[in-house]
Design a protein around this motif. Structure first.
Motif, PDB file in Angstrom:
ATOM      1  N   ARG A   1       0.834  -1.207   0.000  1.00  8.05           N
ATOM      2  CA  ARG A   1       0.000   0.000   0.000  1.00  8.05           C
ATOM      3  C   ARG A   1       0.866   1.253   0.000  1.00  8.05           C
ATOM      4  O   ARG A   1       0.541   2.255  -0.655  1.00  8.05           O
ATOM      5  N   GLU A   2       1.983   1.199   0.679  1.00  7.04           N
ATOM      6  CA  GLU A   2       2.898   2.336   0.750  1.00  7.04           C
ATOM      7  C   GLU A   2       3.512   2.634  -0.616  1.00  7.04           C
ATOM      8  O   GLU A   2       3.751   3.803  -0.973  1.00  7.04           O
ATOM      9  N   LEU A   3       3.754   1.586  -1.384  1.00  2.61           N
ATOM     10  CA  LEU A   3       4.401   1.737  -2.684  1.00  2.61           C
ATOM     11  C   LEU A   3       3.442   2.111  -3.805  1.00  2.61           C
ATOM     12  O   LEU A   3       3.883   2.470  -4.909  1.00  2.61           O
TER      13      LEU A   3
ATOM     14  N   THR B   1      14.304  -5.025  -2.119  1.00  2.00           N
ATOM     15  CA  THR B   1      14.095  -6.470  -2.300  1.00  2.00           C
ATOM     16  C   THR B   1      13.676  -7.211  -1.035  1.00  2.00           C
ATOM     17  O   THR B   1      13.291  -8.372  -1.117  1.00  2.00           O
ATOM     18  N   GLY B   2      13.771  -6.595   0.112  1.00  2.00           N
ATOM     19  CA  GLY B   2      13.480  -7.302   1.349  1.00  2.00           C
ATOM     20  C   GLY B   2      14.686  -7.996   1.947  1.00  2.00           C
ATOM     21  O   GLY B   2      14.627  -8.498   3.062  1.00  2.00           O
ATOM     22  N   ARG B   3      15.792  -8.011   1.221  1.00  2.00           N
ATOM     23  CA  ARG B   3      17.052  -8.570   1.725  1.00  2.00           C
ATOM     24  C   ARG B   3      18.051  -7.437   1.829  1.00  2.00           C
ATOM     25  O   ARG B   3      18.085  -6.569   0.954  1.00  2.00           O
ATOM     26  N   PRO B   4      18.861  -7.401   2.901  1.00  3.06           N
ATOM     27  CA  PRO B   4      19.813  -6.296   3.027  1.00  3.06           C
ATOM     28  C   PRO B   4      20.757  -6.218   1.840  1.00  3.06           C
ATOM     29  O   PRO B   4      21.317  -7.228   1.403  1.00  3.06           O
ATOM     30  N   ALA B   5      20.915  -5.001   1.302  1.00  2.29           N
ATOM     31  CA  ALA B   5      21.768  -4.787   0.137  1.00  2.29           C
ATOM     32  C   ALA B   5      22.334  -3.380   0.197  1.00  2.29           C
ATOM     33  O   ALA B   5      21.659  -2.447   0.631  1.00  2.29           O
ATOM     34  N   ARG B   6      23.580  -3.245  -0.251  1.00  4.78           N
ATOM     35  CA  ARG B   6      24.241  -1.927  -0.217  1.00  4.78           C
ATOM     36  C   ARG B   6      24.055  -1.213  -1.547  1.00  4.78           C
ATOM     37  O   ARG B   6      24.345  -1.754  -2.605  1.00  4.78           O
ATOM     38  N   SER B   7      23.583   0.040  -1.452  1.00  6.59           N
ATOM     39  CA  SER B   7      23.274   0.859  -2.626  1.00  6.59           C
ATOM     40  C   SER B   7      23.776   2.279  -2.402  1.00  6.59           C
ATOM     41  O   SER B   7      23.960   2.711  -1.251  1.00  6.59           O
TER      42      SER B   7
ATOM     43  N   ASP C   1      12.710   7.262   2.084  1.00  4.94           N
ATOM     44  CA  ASP C   1      11.254   7.227   2.189  1.00  4.94           C
ATOM     45  C   ASP C   1      10.730   5.893   2.679  1.00  4.94           C
ATOM     46  O   ASP C   1       9.593   5.816   3.172  1.00  4.94           O
ATOM     47  N   HIS C   2      11.538   4.843   2.555  1.00  6.24           N
ATOM     48  CA  HIS C   2      11.048   3.504   2.893  1.00  6.24           C
ATOM     49  C   HIS C   2      12.069   2.748   3.755  1.00  6.24           C
ATOM     50  O   HIS C   2      12.733   1.811   3.286  1.00  6.24           O
ATOM     51  N   PRO C   3      12.185   3.143   5.016  1.00 10.37           N
ATOM     52  CA  PRO C   3      13.137   2.473   5.913  1.00 10.37           C
ATOM     53  C   PRO C   3      12.567   1.167   6.467  1.00 10.37           C
ATOM     54  O   PRO C   3      12.448   0.983   7.684  1.00 10.37           O
TER      55      PRO C   3
ATOM     56  N   ASP D   1      15.353   7.664 -13.412  1.00  6.63           N
ATOM     57  CA  ASP D   1      14.986   8.217 -12.107  1.00  6.63           C
ATOM     58  C   ASP D   1      15.888   7.600 -11.043  1.00  6.63           C
ATOM     59  O   ASP D   1      15.534   6.627 -10.384  1.00  6.63           O
ATOM     60  N   VAL D   2      17.079   8.173 -10.885  1.00  4.25           N
ATOM     61  CA  VAL D   2      18.075   7.579  -9.993  1.00  4.25           C
ATOM     62  C   VAL D   2      17.703   7.699  -8.525  1.00  4.25           C
ATOM     63  O   VAL D   2      18.286   7.020  -7.679  1.00  4.25           O
ATOM     64  N   GLN D   3      16.723   8.528  -8.194  1.00  9.24           N
ATOM     65  CA  GLN D   3      16.305   8.645  -6.799  1.00  9.24           C
ATOM     66  C   GLN D   3      15.321   7.548  -6.395  1.00  9.24           C
ATOM     67  O   GLN D   3      14.939   7.452  -5.223  1.00  9.24           O
ATOM     68  N   ALA D   4      14.908   6.733  -7.359  1.00  2.21           N
ATOM     69  CA  ALA D   4      13.979   5.643  -7.050  1.00  2.21           C
ATOM     70  C   ALA D   4      14.517   4.293  -7.503  1.00  2.21           C
ATOM     71  O   ALA D   4      13.794   3.299  -7.456  1.00  2.21           O
TER      72      ALA D   4
END
Length: 338
Positions: A87-89, A268-274, A282-284, A309-312
């Motif tokens: 719903r948030e997305l 993705t729901g799995r920890p990943a470095r970006s 916006d989505h912690p 859209d590099v911010q998303a």
């Protein structure tokens, strides 16, 4: 022939398997032809597509190649938490004019891709997100496929060694993309890579390929001196001419507005470095429903890439991303070689 201790490599450089596009047959072959070991990423591909890419790579190099597979374990993701995130997305889906993906679990065509490895017999097969059974590792060993398991701590290293892995890929906290921890519900470790190598060396004498934040020749020398047999690099190759990195991702890596990387579960729901961007702020989220959230956000990420859209967008990158350089993979490998 690939020696089990990797001593047959002219350069102790392994190209990280980067799922989602960057690890093309051209990049894999170029790393191998430069004296290292190139790796195809099997993640997210169909078995047929993986077969095609292995065969395409074989036409470009006569040297050894590796193939990486995901070991996706069932999870107990909170359905209510995933639904709340959906719903948030929705606002993003409305903005792009796309439908959110259906959150679902699957094993990334595990058996089909194992069959591909059995049939195509790459010189090395590595595994991420978990450890295959001892039966599978013994079978691949009998077929002449050198096996490696990615680990993030000594306990995982002990498990992998006990199951019969011939090599361990030690992923430090500075690595870009997904953390390889066997249990994605746990927080990824923060021990510096040299300390992690030392801790793992206390439980096994297997050859260790070190990864995570290795972006310069000096760092490669330090990590090899700390006990690694070879170093694995991914972010350093993202700007290579042969890489399949998207234009948006390439631009972001050189954009001075991106000043840091962070670990997130938002994509993705799995920890990943970006590279740290607005979507992450916006989505912690803390949900660890992988690959359910991966599938749910996939249309958003595809739309973000298509519109630059590099911010998303998920912008996987390790802590050494500022050292990434445009150029041929051969030149990049040579520059990293001690």
């Amino acid at each position: 022939m690939l020696a089990s201790d990797l001593s047959s490599l002219r350069r102790q450089i392994v190209g990280a398997p980067m799922a989602g596009g960057p690890s093309t047959p051209e990049l894999v072959a170029a790393v191998t032809n430069a004296g290292g070991l190139g790796f195809l990423a099997g993640g997210y591909k169909s078995p047929d597509r993986l077969t095609q890419q292995i065969r395409a790579t074989r036409t470009l190099t006569g040297g050894p190649i590796g193939v990486n597979l995901f070991v996706v374990s069932p999870n107990d993701g909170d359905d209510e938490e995933v639904e709340a995130y959906r719903r948030e997305l929705q606002v993003h889906a409305d903005r792009y004019g796309v439908d959110l993906g259906r959150p679902r679990w699957d094993d990334d065509a595990w058996e089909g891709k194992l069959d591909v490895v059995r049939a195509e017999r790459p010189e090395m097969a590595s595994f991420t997100f978990g450890c295959p059974s001892a039966t599978i590792l013994r079978e691949l060993d009998a077929l002449g496929v050198l096996t490696a398991v990615t680990v993030t701590d000594a306990a995982e290293a002990r498990t992998a060694a006990g199951n019969g892995a011939r090599v361990l890929v030690v992923q430090g906290p500075g690595a870009g993309g997904h953390r390889a921890t066997f249990d994605p519900a746990t927080d990824p470790g923060t021990s510096p890579l040299p300390e992690l190598l030392a801790a793992i060396r206390t439980v096994t004498d297997l050859p260790l390929i070190a990864s995570g934040g290795i972006s310069t020749r000096r760092l490669a020398e330090e990590i090899l001196s700390a006990g690694a047999t070879a170093v694995q690099v991914g972010t350093a190759l993202l700007l290579a001419y042969e890489a399949g990195t998207t234009p948006a991702h390439r631009a972001a890596l050189e954009d001075p507005r991106f000043t840091e990387t962070s670990v997130t579960r938002a994509f993705t729901g799995r920890p990943a470095r970006s590279l740290h961007n607005r979507f992450m702020d916006d989505h912690p989220i803390t949900a660890h429903a992988y690959p359910q959230i991966h599938y749910m956000t996939a249309p958003l990420r595809a739309a973000a890439a298509a519109t630059n859209d590099v911010q998303a967008l998920h912008l996987w990158a390790g802590t050494g991303y500022r050292h990434a350089q445009r150029g041929s993979a051969a030149d990049i490998v040579a520059a990293l070689t001690p």
